[in-house]
Design an enzyme around this catalytic site. Structure first.
Site, PDB file in Angstrom:
ATOM      1  N   LYS A  20       0.814  -1.223   0.000  1.00 57.76           N
ATOM      2  CA  LYS A  20       0.000   0.000   0.000  1.00 57.76           C
ATOM      3  C   LYS A  20       0.846   1.273   0.000  1.00 57.76           C
ATOM      4  O   LYS A  20       0.478   2.263  -0.626  1.00 57.76           O
ATOM      5  CB  LYS A  20      -0.974  -0.005   1.170  1.00 57.76           C
ATOM      6  CG  LYS A  20      -2.057  -1.042   1.006  1.00 57.76           C
ATOM      7  CD  LYS A  20      -2.999  -1.041   2.185  1.00 57.76           C
ATOM      8  CE  LYS A  20      -4.021  -2.148   2.010  1.00 57.76           C
ATOM      9  NZ  LYS A  20      -4.995  -2.152   3.094  1.00 57.76           N
ATOM     10  N   ASP A  54     -10.297   1.233   1.781  1.00 61.84           N
ATOM     11  CA  ASP A  54     -10.393   0.536   3.065  1.00 61.84           C
ATOM     12  C   ASP A  54     -11.244   1.301   4.064  1.00 61.84           C
ATOM     13  O   ASP A  54     -11.904   0.704   4.905  1.00 61.84           O
ATOM     14  CB  ASP A  54      -8.999   0.338   3.679  1.00 61.84           C
ATOM     15  CG  ASP A  54      -8.134  -0.637   2.918  1.00 61.84           C
ATOM     16  OD1 ASP A  54      -8.682  -1.441   2.143  1.00 61.84           O
ATOM     17  OD2 ASP A  54      -6.913  -0.595   3.115  1.00 61.84           O
TER      18      ASP A  54
END
Length: 142
Positions: A20, A54
């Site tokens: 990420k 997310d």
């Protein structure tokens, strides 16, 4: 790898642990959640835009849970969760206490020394340890 995927005709990628931060670095344009968390999990290879989706999923997960919420882990996914918890009381535990303290200081939570779930409305495992069956050492009262 991103350049290779482009040459193969891919339009985008979804990144997860441990990529990420690299996806964040590759994105030229990022949504607000990605900027706050310094993490991207969805990257367009057409225009180098990055999103951190997310946060939306995390909020749906804890909807209706009583405060405070205990986060286990202090990596990219935990940063996303912390950015989403703006109006909630929350705490964080991490195997590396300095990372938990840094996350709590940055996003307005508090760090705890042990992952005791007593008194929390929700406990969310955001560690990568579960990928190797090395789960956090929770102390559940019977």
């Amino acid at each position: 790898a991103i350049d290779r995927l482009r040459t193969l005709g891919y339009r985008g990628v979804n990144a997860t642990v441990p990529l990420k931060a690299e996806a964040y670095a590759a994105a030229r344009f990022r949504d607000d959640a990605a900027e706050r968390a310094a993490a991207v999990n969805t990257l367009s290879l057409l225009d180098d835009r990055g999103w951190l989706t997310d946060t939306r999923g995390f909020l749906a997960l804890v909807e209706g849970a009583a405060d405070p919420i205990l986060l286990l882990g202090a990596g990219g996914t935990a940063r996303a969760a912390a950015t989403a918890l703006g109006g909630h009381a929350w705490a964080v535990w991490n195997r590396s206490p300095e990372k938990a303290i840094a996350l709590a200081d940055r996003f307005g939570g508090r760090a705890v020394e042990r992952p005791d779930p007593t008194g929390f409305g929700a406990v969310v495992n955001l560690t990568s340890a579960s990928l190797s069956d090395d789960l956090p050492p929770l102390e559940w009262d019977a």
